[in-house]
Motif scaffolding. Structure first.
Motif, PDB file in Angstrom:
ATOM      1  N   THR A 174      -4.066   1.723  -5.720  1.00  0.00           N
ATOM      2  CA  THR A 174      -2.992   1.211  -6.434  1.00  0.00           C
ATOM      3  C   THR A 174      -2.082   2.628  -6.839  1.00  0.00           C
ATOM      4  O   THR A 174      -2.430   3.538  -6.515  1.00  0.00           O
ATOM      5  N   ARG A 175      -0.827   2.099  -7.346  1.00  0.00           N
ATOM      6  CA  ARG A 175       0.077   3.059  -7.775  1.00  0.00           C
ATOM      7  C   ARG A 175      -0.456   4.066  -8.881  1.00  0.00           C
ATOM      8  O   ARG A 175      -0.529   5.247  -8.831  1.00  0.00           O
TER       9      ARG A 175
ATOM     10  N   TYR B 281       0.936  -1.229  -0.066  1.00  0.00           N
ATOM     11  CA  TYR B 281      -0.002  -0.111   0.103  1.00  0.00           C
ATOM     12  C   TYR B 281       0.953   1.166  -0.022  1.00  0.00           C
ATOM     13  O   TYR B 281       2.046   1.206   0.250  1.00  0.00           O
TER      14      TYR B 281
ATOM     15  N   GLU C 182       5.993   3.770  -0.379  1.00  0.00           N
ATOM     16  CA  GLU C 182       5.257   2.496  -0.732  1.00  0.00           C
ATOM     17  C   GLU C 182       5.755   1.424   0.426  1.00  0.00           C
ATOM     18  O   GLU C 182       7.075   1.239   0.619  1.00  0.00           O
TER      19      GLU C 182
END
Length: 91
Positions: free
Chosen positions: A24-25, A3, A45
């Motif tokens: 998400t990224r 995450y 991250e």
């Protein structure tokens, strides 16, 4: 589990960490590009038990393409030309 933690700085009002395991990224990048996330202090991250600072990478990916000044000048000159034509047309 992976995450992202997005730290947003509100100045005198403090800071807020946005932590959503579902995001998400790609969604983080989209929110930065859309302007939803502003004044970002850092982006971390978290994957497994490791923390990585990915602020520069994500901000670079979310950067909007810059409009060349020549293109902006061409558009402005076409607006100016149209305005001049309206100004000088017969009444």
């Amino acid at each position: 589990m992976q995450y992202f933690v997005v730290m947003i700085d509100y100045g005198r009002r403090g800071r807020e960490a946005v932590v959503d395991p579902e995001i998400t990224r790609r969604e983080v990048i989209a929110r930065i590009a859309s302007g939803e996330y502003k004044n970002i202090s850092f982006i971390h991250e978290i994957a497994d038990r490791a923390v990585e600072d990915v602020t520069e990478e994500i901000l670079a990916e979310a950067a909007l393409p810059e409009v060349a000044s020549a293109e902006a000048d061409l558009q402005a000159s076409s607006f100016d030309h149209a305005r001049d034509l309206r100004k000088h047309e017969a009444v």
